[in-house]
Design a protein around this motif. Sequence first.
Motif, PDB file in Angstrom:
ATOM      1  N   VAL A  81       0.997  -1.293  -0.085  1.00 23.20           N
ATOM      2  CA  VAL A  81       0.068  -0.122   0.021  1.00 23.20           C
ATOM      3  C   VAL A  81       1.007   1.228   0.107  1.00 23.20           C
ATOM      4  O   VAL A  81       0.781   2.252  -0.811  1.00 23.20           O
ATOM      5  N   GLY A  82       1.828   1.408   0.864  1.00 25.61           N
ATOM      6  CA  GLY A  82       2.722   2.535   0.913  1.00 25.61           C
ATOM      7  C   GLY A  82       3.705   2.858  -0.291  1.00 25.61           C
ATOM      8  O   GLY A  82       3.421   3.931  -0.928  1.00 25.61           O
ATOM      9  N   VAL A  83       4.172   1.749  -1.012  1.00 22.40           N
ATOM     10  CA  VAL A  83       4.736   1.944  -2.026  1.00 22.40           C
ATOM     11  C   VAL A  83       4.187   2.163  -3.241  1.00 22.40           C
ATOM     12  O   VAL A  83       4.178   3.158  -4.275  1.00 22.40           O
ATOM     13  N   ASP A  84       2.874   1.552  -3.557  1.00 20.28           N
ATOM     14  CA  ASP A  84       1.902   1.528  -4.527  1.00 20.28           C
ATOM     15  C   ASP A  84       1.497   3.099  -4.469  1.00 20.28           C
ATOM     16  O   ASP A  84       1.056   3.658  -5.737  1.00 20.28           O
ATOM     17  N   GLY A  85       1.235   3.577  -3.397  1.00 20.16           N
ATOM     18  CA  GLY A  85       0.782   5.093  -3.313  1.00 20.16           C
ATOM     19  C   GLY A  85       2.047   6.055  -3.589  1.00 20.16           C
ATOM     20  O   GLY A  85       1.544   7.041  -4.244  1.00 20.16           O
ATOM     21  N   MET A  86       3.035   5.777  -3.357  1.00 25.66           N
ATOM     22  CA  MET A  86       4.323   6.351  -3.604  1.00 25.66           C
ATOM     23  C   MET A  86       4.258   6.777  -5.226  1.00 25.66           C
ATOM     24  O   MET A  86       4.819   7.937  -5.559  1.00 25.66           O
ATOM     25  N   ILE A  87       4.064   5.584  -5.942  1.00 23.46           N
ATOM     26  CA  ILE A  87       4.148   5.728  -7.309  1.00 23.46           C
ATOM     27  C   ILE A  87       3.623   6.664  -7.912  1.00 23.46           C
ATOM     28  O   ILE A  87       4.321   7.592  -8.911  1.00 23.46           O
TER      29      ILE A  87
END
Length: 338
Positions: free
Chosen positions: A242-248
């Motif tokens: 969730v965190g990294v997919d949101g960062m993208i």
Amino acid sequence: MPPVTVVLSLTLLTILHTVSPSIAWRPWPNMKHNSSEYIYGNSKKYEGSSEFVHMKYHMGPVLTANITVHPIWYGTWLKSQKRIIREFINSISAVESKRPSVAGWWKTVQLYTDQTGANISRTVRLGQEKNDRFYSHGKSLTRLSVQSVIKSHVTARSKPLPINPKGGLYLLLTSTDVYVQDFCGQVCGFHYFTFPSIVGYTLPYAWVGNSAKLCPGVCAYPFAVPQYMPGLKAVKSPNGDVGVDGMISVIAHEIAELATNPLVNAWYAGPDPVAPVEIADLCEGIYGTGGGGSYTGQLLDGEDGATYNMNGIRRRFLVQWVWNHVVNYCTGPNALDH
């Protein structure tokens, strides 16, 4: 302190208080409004808001040379998390990817030109990286110390990052246990350029934080939702983080704006160069046809139940659209009329 040093320090503090880095933000009630909100009102959230927006070129440089992104991994990062972000960056120029693709999204960015008519480069590649796993400047960073972190890696004794003002982008990525000034309450990421007085060079850079622990409902939406929005259900992230997919999407936002407005004097809308309204700001929160407000627009659903809107080399991503100044509205490769 010698008088000259005092003057330089006061000058630097004045700059930092009067010039705000361009930011990626989320339109939630608990967050401080971006200055563009007062110019365009709610109209800026909708893909068809052409009559309200006047994107202009202010004669500054854009990134027409091949673009090289240099990630600085600050804090604790899993190998799997790094792979997701690396593949997104490499997907920007992967024109053979399945459509709708990240490369198709970048084509809108390429439409922007400099004063000679040269377009933004089609080539974006992953460059040399640095790891800062021991939190060299602590776990709470200010805007000033963000630049100091970059300085430590472009001037490192061992394998310093190359200095490339014309095509290098320096991307500081902070892990879940690092707080950056205004993170969550106002910004999810920002970009600007380094000050020679701190770094020794003028280099376009961006910071993006992993919000998984601090504020996923703000900076990783729609993979997480704010507690004050009961009834709204989060969607499944395409890469299981969730965190990294949101960062993208925030990384995409910043890279697009760094390419078109690296020194904050090229492409932006609105009358204020101190707080420019840039090509991704105008489309914040819009990921598909019909998007606007808290509605993302029409997206794609994978067989595994994950939500995304474009394909990379091997992965899927959810990336916000950007402003197309030719047609004068937000566009993306997954638009239903493509």
